[in-house]
Design a protein around this motif. Structure first.
Motif: not given
Ligand code: MRU
Length: 334
Positions: A17-44
Protein backbone atom coordinates in the motif's frame (compact mmCIF):
# COMPACT_ATOMS: atom_id res chain seq x y z
CA UNK A 1 -0.23 8.58 -12.94
CA UNK A 2 3.11 7.11 -14.08
CA UNK A 3 3.32 3.38 -13.50
CA UNK A 4 6.21 3.62 -11.02
CA UNK A 5 3.79 4.69 -8.29
CA UNK A 6 0.65 2.61 -7.78
CA UNK A 7 -1.54 2.98 -4.70
CA UNK A 8 -2.08 -0.76 -4.07
CA UNK A 9 -0.34 -3.84 -5.49
CA UNK A 10 -1.04 -7.45 -4.58
CA UNK A 11 1.57 -10.12 -5.27
CA UNK A 12 2.72 -13.32 -3.58
CA UNK A 13 0.24 -13.01 -0.74
CA UNK A 14 1.42 -9.50 0.21
CA UNK A 15 -0.55 -6.28 -0.18
CA UNK A 16 1.70 -3.29 -0.83
CA UNK A 17 0.00 0.00 0.00
CA UNK A 18 1.38 3.42 -0.96
CA UNK A 19 1.22 5.39 2.30
CA UNK A 20 -0.68 8.49 1.16
CA UNK A 21 -0.13 10.23 4.50
CA UNK A 22 3.50 10.81 3.53
CA UNK A 23 2.82 12.31 0.09
CA UNK A 24 3.91 14.40 -1.69
CA UNK A 25 7.32 14.60 -0.03
CA UNK A 26 7.90 10.96 0.74
CA UNK A 27 6.98 7.92 -1.38
CA UNK A 28 6.85 5.03 1.08
CA UNK A 29 4.92 1.79 1.30
CA UNK A 30 3.21 -0.39 3.88
CA UNK A 31 3.41 -4.14 3.23
CA UNK A 32 1.05 -6.49 4.98
CA UNK A 33 -0.24 -10.07 4.88
CA UNK A 34 -2.78 -9.32 7.60
CA UNK A 35 -6.36 -8.04 7.03
CA UNK A 36 -6.05 -6.09 10.31
CA UNK A 37 -3.07 -4.25 8.81
CA UNK A 38 -5.21 -3.25 5.84
CA UNK A 39 -8.03 -2.15 8.16
CA UNK A 40 -5.56 0.07 10.06
CA UNK A 41 -4.29 1.56 6.79
CA UNK A 42 -7.87 2.38 5.74
CA UNK A 43 -8.79 3.85 9.14
CA UNK A 44 -5.73 6.11 9.24
CA UNK A 45 -6.09 7.20 5.58
CA UNK A 46 -2.81 5.66 4.45
CA UNK A 47 -5.11 4.31 1.75
CA UNK A 48 -8.20 6.39 0.95
CA UNK A 49 -10.69 7.41 -1.73
CA UNK A 50 -13.99 5.55 -2.03
CA UNK A 51 -13.16 3.10 -4.85
CA UNK A 52 -9.63 2.44 -3.60
CA UNK A 53 -10.71 1.53 -0.08
CA UNK A 54 -13.10 -0.96 -1.68
CA UNK A 55 -10.22 -2.49 -3.62
CA UNK A 56 -7.94 -2.54 -0.56
CA UNK A 57 -10.70 -4.23 1.45
CA UNK A 58 -11.19 -6.82 -1.32
CA UNK A 59 -7.48 -7.69 -1.16
CA UNK A 60 -7.75 -7.80 2.65
CA UNK A 61 -10.49 -10.41 2.30
CA UNK A 62 -8.14 -12.37 0.00
CA UNK A 63 -5.37 -12.13 2.63
CA UNK A 64 -7.85 -13.44 5.19
CA UNK A 65 -8.72 -16.37 2.91
CA UNK A 66 -5.02 -17.32 2.71
CA UNK A 67 -4.84 -17.34 6.52
CA UNK A 68 -8.06 -19.31 6.84
CA UNK A 69 -9.75 -16.45 8.76
CA UNK A 70 -13.52 -16.49 9.18
CA UNK A 71 -14.74 -14.30 6.24
CA UNK A 72 -17.69 -12.78 8.14
CA UNK A 73 -15.41 -11.54 10.95
CA UNK A 74 -12.89 -10.05 8.50
CA UNK A 75 -15.75 -8.43 6.60
CA UNK A 76 -17.24 -6.72 9.64
CA UNK A 77 -13.81 -5.48 10.78
CA UNK A 78 -13.22 -3.92 7.36
CA UNK A 79 -16.68 -2.41 6.94
CA UNK A 80 -16.38 -0.71 10.35
CA UNK A 81 -13.24 1.23 9.33
CA UNK A 82 -14.98 4.00 7.37
CA UNK A 83 -18.76 4.28 7.33
CA UNK A 84 -19.54 6.71 4.50
CA UNK A 85 -17.89 5.35 1.33
CA UNK A 86 -20.27 2.63 0.15
CA UNK A 87 -17.69 1.07 -2.19
CA UNK A 88 -16.11 -0.50 0.88
CA UNK A 89 -19.27 -2.40 1.82
CA UNK A 90 -19.99 -3.17 -1.85
CA UNK A 91 -16.54 -4.72 -2.40
CA UNK A 92 -16.65 -6.72 0.84
CA UNK A 93 -20.11 -8.08 -0.01
CA UNK A 94 -18.83 -9.13 -3.43
CA UNK A 95 -15.93 -10.90 -1.77
CA UNK A 96 -18.32 -12.72 0.58
CA UNK A 97 -20.16 -14.08 -2.46
CA UNK A 98 -16.92 -15.32 -4.06
CA UNK A 99 -15.37 -18.69 -3.24
CA UNK A 100 -13.83 -19.01 0.24
CA UNK A 101 -10.53 -20.50 -1.01
CA UNK A 102 -7.55 -18.18 -1.49
CA UNK A 103 -7.32 -18.62 -5.27
CA UNK A 104 -11.00 -17.69 -5.81
CA UNK A 105 -10.75 -14.76 -3.39
CA UNK A 106 -7.58 -13.41 -5.02
CA UNK A 107 -9.14 -13.73 -8.47
CA UNK A 108 -12.27 -11.86 -7.36
CA UNK A 109 -10.23 -9.04 -5.74
CA UNK A 110 -8.16 -8.69 -8.92
CA UNK A 111 -11.41 -8.59 -10.95
CA UNK A 112 -12.78 -5.76 -8.77
CA UNK A 113 -9.50 -3.87 -9.32
CA UNK A 114 -9.58 -4.47 -13.11
CA UNK A 115 -13.22 -3.42 -13.35
CA UNK A 116 -12.36 -0.18 -11.55
CA UNK A 117 -9.61 0.59 -14.08
CA UNK A 118 -12.06 0.02 -16.95
CA UNK A 119 -14.79 2.03 -15.23
CA UNK A 120 -12.40 4.93 -14.59
CA UNK A 121 -11.46 5.04 -18.27
CA UNK A 122 -15.13 5.29 -19.28
CA UNK A 123 -15.91 7.88 -16.57
CA UNK A 124 -12.93 9.87 -17.83
CA UNK A 125 -14.21 9.86 -21.41
CA UNK A 126 -17.79 10.78 -20.48
CA UNK A 127 -16.56 13.46 -18.06
CA UNK A 128 -14.11 14.96 -20.55
CA UNK A 129 -16.99 15.57 -22.96
CA UNK A 130 -18.36 18.09 -20.42
CA UNK A 131 -15.14 20.13 -20.26
CA UNK A 132 -14.82 22.83 -22.92
CA UNK A 133 -11.47 23.66 -24.52
CA UNK A 134 -9.82 26.53 -22.63
CA UNK A 135 -11.81 25.94 -19.42
CA UNK A 136 -10.67 26.56 -15.89
CA UNK A 137 -12.33 23.93 -13.71
CA UNK A 138 -12.42 23.63 -9.94
CA UNK A 139 -12.07 20.36 -8.04
CA UNK A 140 -12.15 19.26 -4.40
CA UNK A 141 -10.34 16.57 -2.44
CA UNK A 142 -8.51 13.89 -4.46
CA UNK A 143 -10.29 11.89 -7.13
CA UNK A 144 -7.30 10.73 -9.15
CA UNK A 145 -5.43 7.46 -9.48
CA UNK A 146 -4.61 7.69 -5.77
CA UNK A 147 -8.31 7.49 -4.94
CA UNK A 148 -9.35 4.66 -7.23
CA UNK A 149 -6.49 2.39 -8.25
CA UNK A 150 -7.36 3.17 -11.88
CA UNK A 151 -7.16 6.55 -13.61
CA UNK A 152 -9.52 8.33 -11.20
CA UNK A 153 -13.04 9.72 -11.44
CA UNK A 154 -13.42 13.53 -11.57
CA UNK A 155 -9.68 13.88 -12.08
CA UNK A 156 -9.83 11.31 -14.89
CA UNK A 157 -12.29 13.60 -16.69
CA UNK A 158 -9.71 16.38 -16.43
CA UNK A 159 -6.67 14.28 -17.39
CA UNK A 160 -8.63 12.78 -20.31
CA UNK A 161 -9.64 16.25 -21.55
CA UNK A 162 -5.96 17.28 -21.30
CA UNK A 163 -4.86 14.14 -23.17
CA UNK A 164 -7.40 14.96 -25.89
CA UNK A 165 -5.54 18.21 -26.46
CA UNK A 166 -7.98 20.51 -24.67
CA UNK A 167 -6.40 23.39 -22.79
CA UNK A 168 -7.50 22.98 -19.18
CA UNK A 169 -6.47 24.75 -16.01
CA UNK A 170 -7.42 23.29 -12.64
CA UNK A 171 -8.14 25.13 -9.41
CA UNK A 172 -7.46 22.65 -6.62
CA UNK A 173 -9.20 23.19 -3.29
CA UNK A 174 -6.59 22.47 -0.62
CA UNK A 175 -9.31 20.41 1.19
CA UNK A 176 -8.99 21.03 4.88
CA UNK A 177 -8.32 19.47 7.27
CA UNK A 178 -6.17 16.71 5.71
CA UNK A 179 -5.23 18.52 2.50
CA UNK A 180 -5.97 15.78 -0.02
CA UNK A 181 -6.21 18.52 -2.67
CA UNK A 182 -2.95 20.32 -1.89
CA UNK A 183 -0.97 17.16 -1.12
CA UNK A 184 -2.40 14.58 -3.54
CA UNK A 185 -4.36 16.18 -6.40
CA UNK A 186 -1.72 18.87 -6.98
CA UNK A 187 0.95 16.15 -6.94
CA UNK A 188 -0.90 14.09 -9.52
CA UNK A 189 -1.55 17.13 -11.74
CA UNK A 190 2.09 18.20 -11.49
CA UNK A 191 3.25 14.73 -12.53
CA UNK A 192 0.81 14.81 -15.45
CA UNK A 193 2.00 18.28 -16.52
CA UNK A 194 -1.48 19.82 -16.22
CA UNK A 195 -1.61 23.54 -15.31
CA UNK A 196 -3.11 24.03 -11.87
CA UNK A 197 -3.19 26.29 -8.85
CA UNK A 198 -4.02 25.32 -5.29
CA UNK A 199 -6.59 27.56 -3.61
CA UNK A 200 -7.68 27.89 0.01
CA UNK A 201 -11.08 26.22 0.43
CA UNK A 202 -12.50 29.52 1.63
CA UNK A 203 -11.49 31.22 -1.63
CA UNK A 204 -13.65 28.98 -3.84
CA UNK A 205 -17.00 30.78 -3.54
CA UNK A 206 -15.47 34.17 -4.34
CA UNK A 207 -13.61 32.77 -7.33
CA UNK A 208 -16.80 31.14 -8.61
CA UNK A 209 -18.73 34.41 -8.11
CA UNK A 210 -16.19 36.28 -10.23
CA UNK A 211 -16.50 33.81 -13.11
CA UNK A 212 -13.20 32.10 -12.31
CA UNK A 213 -14.42 28.53 -12.86
CA UNK A 214 -16.37 27.17 -15.85
CA UNK A 215 -17.36 23.98 -14.02
CA UNK A 216 -16.94 22.17 -10.72
CA UNK A 217 -15.96 18.49 -10.90
CA UNK A 218 -15.97 16.29 -7.79
CA UNK A 219 -16.14 12.62 -6.91
CA UNK A 220 -18.49 10.91 -4.48
CA UNK A 221 -18.32 8.57 -1.51
CA UNK A 222 -21.95 7.54 -1.69
CA UNK A 223 -24.86 8.51 -3.93
CA UNK A 224 -28.36 7.85 -2.60
CA UNK A 225 -31.17 6.49 -4.79
CA UNK A 226 -32.55 10.02 -5.30
CA UNK A 227 -29.18 11.45 -6.43
CA UNK A 228 -28.12 13.12 -3.16
CA UNK A 229 -24.31 12.97 -3.03
CA UNK A 230 -22.08 12.43 0.01
CA UNK A 231 -18.54 13.61 -0.69
CA UNK A 232 -15.60 15.24 1.10
CA UNK A 233 -16.71 17.99 3.46
CA UNK A 234 -16.85 21.28 1.58
CA UNK A 235 -18.53 19.84 -1.51
CA UNK A 236 -21.96 21.12 -0.47
CA UNK A 237 -20.64 24.67 -0.13
CA UNK A 238 -19.17 24.46 -3.63
CA UNK A 239 -22.51 23.24 -4.98
CA UNK A 240 -24.36 26.15 -3.37
CA UNK A 241 -21.90 28.66 -4.82
CA UNK A 242 -22.05 26.98 -8.22
CA UNK A 243 -25.86 27.14 -8.30
CA UNK A 244 -25.90 30.77 -7.14
CA UNK A 245 -23.63 31.75 -10.01
CA UNK A 246 -24.91 29.48 -12.80
CA UNK A 247 -21.86 27.21 -12.88
CA UNK A 248 -22.40 23.47 -13.60
CA UNK A 249 -21.70 21.06 -10.74
CA UNK A 250 -20.63 17.62 -11.99
CA UNK A 251 -20.21 14.51 -9.87
CA UNK A 252 -18.11 11.73 -11.40
CA UNK A 253 -18.41 8.29 -9.79
CA UNK A 254 -18.69 4.62 -10.68
CA UNK A 255 -22.02 2.84 -10.30
CA UNK A 256 -20.50 0.99 -7.30
CA UNK A 257 -20.70 4.33 -5.43
CA UNK A 258 -24.49 4.35 -5.80
CA UNK A 259 -26.32 3.02 -2.76
CA UNK A 260 -29.73 2.19 -4.18
CA UNK A 261 -30.84 0.91 -0.75
CA UNK A 262 -30.55 4.40 0.78
CA UNK A 263 -33.44 6.56 -0.37
CA UNK A 264 -31.88 9.98 0.23
CA UNK A 265 -28.87 11.75 1.72
CA UNK A 266 -30.47 11.91 5.16
CA UNK A 267 -29.89 8.16 5.47
CA UNK A 268 -26.15 8.36 4.81
CA UNK A 269 -23.88 7.81 7.81
CA UNK A 270 -21.40 10.71 7.93
CA UNK A 271 -18.01 9.76 9.35
CA UNK A 272 -16.90 11.90 12.28
CA UNK A 273 -13.12 11.97 12.61
CA UNK A 274 -10.68 12.85 15.34
CA UNK A 275 -10.83 16.43 16.64
CA UNK A 276 -7.04 16.72 16.38
CA UNK A 277 -7.27 16.70 12.58
CA UNK A 278 -8.82 20.17 12.89
CA UNK A 279 -7.16 21.46 16.05
CA UNK A 280 -3.59 20.66 14.98
CA UNK A 281 -1.62 21.21 11.81
CA UNK A 282 1.23 18.90 10.73
CA UNK A 283 1.33 17.46 14.24
CA UNK A 284 1.43 20.82 16.09
CA UNK A 285 -1.53 22.14 17.99
CA UNK A 286 -2.80 25.44 16.55
CA UNK A 287 -6.10 25.93 18.38
CA UNK A 288 -6.25 27.09 21.98
CA UNK A 289 -5.68 24.27 24.46
CA UNK A 290 -9.26 24.27 25.73
CA UNK A 291 -10.94 24.47 22.31
CA UNK A 292 -12.86 21.50 20.93
CA UNK A 293 -13.54 20.67 17.28
CA UNK A 294 -16.35 19.25 15.18
CA UNK A 295 -14.91 17.20 12.31
CA UNK A 296 -17.38 15.62 9.88
CA UNK A 297 -15.34 14.12 7.04
CA UNK A 298 -18.15 14.40 4.49
CA UNK A 299 -21.25 16.41 3.67
CA UNK A 300 -24.32 15.77 1.54
CA UNK A 301 -25.12 17.79 -1.57
CA UNK A 302 -28.82 17.61 -2.45
CA UNK A 303 -29.53 16.16 -5.90
CA UNK A 304 -31.21 19.43 -6.90
CA UNK A 305 -27.80 21.14 -6.91
CA UNK A 306 -26.11 18.50 -9.10
CA UNK A 307 -26.09 19.26 -12.83
CA UNK A 308 -25.11 15.72 -13.88
CA UNK A 309 -23.76 12.48 -12.41
CA UNK A 310 -21.13 10.97 -14.69
CA UNK A 311 -20.80 7.18 -14.43
CA UNK A 312 -19.12 4.50 -16.50
CA UNK A 313 -22.57 3.73 -17.88
CA UNK A 314 -23.12 7.27 -19.16
CA UNK A 315 -24.06 10.75 -17.99
CA UNK A 316 -27.12 10.76 -15.73
CA UNK A 317 -29.30 13.87 -15.69
CA UNK A 318 -32.21 14.86 -13.43
CA UNK A 319 -34.61 13.53 -12.40
CA UNK A 320 -32.07 11.16 -10.89
CA UNK A 321 -34.44 8.61 -9.34
CA UNK A 322 -35.27 6.97 -12.66
CA UNK A 323 -31.80 7.44 -14.18
CA UNK A 324 -30.13 5.87 -11.13
CA UNK A 325 -32.59 2.98 -11.00
CA UNK A 326 -31.84 2.16 -14.62
CA UNK A 327 -28.03 2.51 -14.26
CA UNK A 328 -27.95 0.25 -11.19
CA UNK A 329 -30.32 -2.28 -12.80
CA UNK A 330 -27.99 -2.55 -15.81
CA UNK A 331 -25.00 -3.00 -13.49
CA UNK A 332 -26.75 -5.86 -11.66
CA UNK A 333 -27.82 -7.46 -14.96
CA UNK A 334 -24.24 -7.55 -16.30
O1 MRU B 1 -11.47 10.96 3.21
P1 MRU B 1 -11.06 10.57 1.82
O2 MRU B 1 -9.76 11.15 1.39
O3 MRU B 1 -11.13 9.07 1.60
O4 MRU B 1 -12.19 11.23 0.92
C1 MRU B 1 -12.19 11.00 -0.46
C2 MRU B 1 -13.23 11.76 -1.17
O5 MRU B 1 -14.06 12.41 -0.59
C3 MRU B 1 -13.26 11.63 -2.65
O6 MRU B 1 -13.79 12.78 -3.23
C4 MRU B 1 -14.19 10.46 -2.99
O7 MRU B 1 -13.79 9.30 -2.33
C5 MRU B 1 -14.24 10.22 -4.42
S1 MRU B 1 -12.76 9.42 -4.97
C6 MRU B 1 -12.85 8.94 -6.50
Amino acid sequence: MPTDVTPVTFAGGVLRILDQRALPHDVRYIETRDPAGVAAAIRTLAVRGAPLIGIAAAYAMALGARRGDEPAATASMLVATRPTAVNLRWAVERMLSAGRDAASAEAEAARIHDEQRASDARCGEHGASLIPDGATVLTHCNTGALATGGGGTALAAITTAHAQGKRVEVLVDETRPLLQGARLTAWELARAGIPHRVIADGAAAGIIARGGAAAILVGADRIAANGDVANKVGTYGLALAARAHGVPMYVVAPVSTIDAATASGGGIDIEQRDEDEVLAFAGSRVAADRSRALNPAFDVTPAALVTAIVTERGILRPPYGAAIASATREAVAR
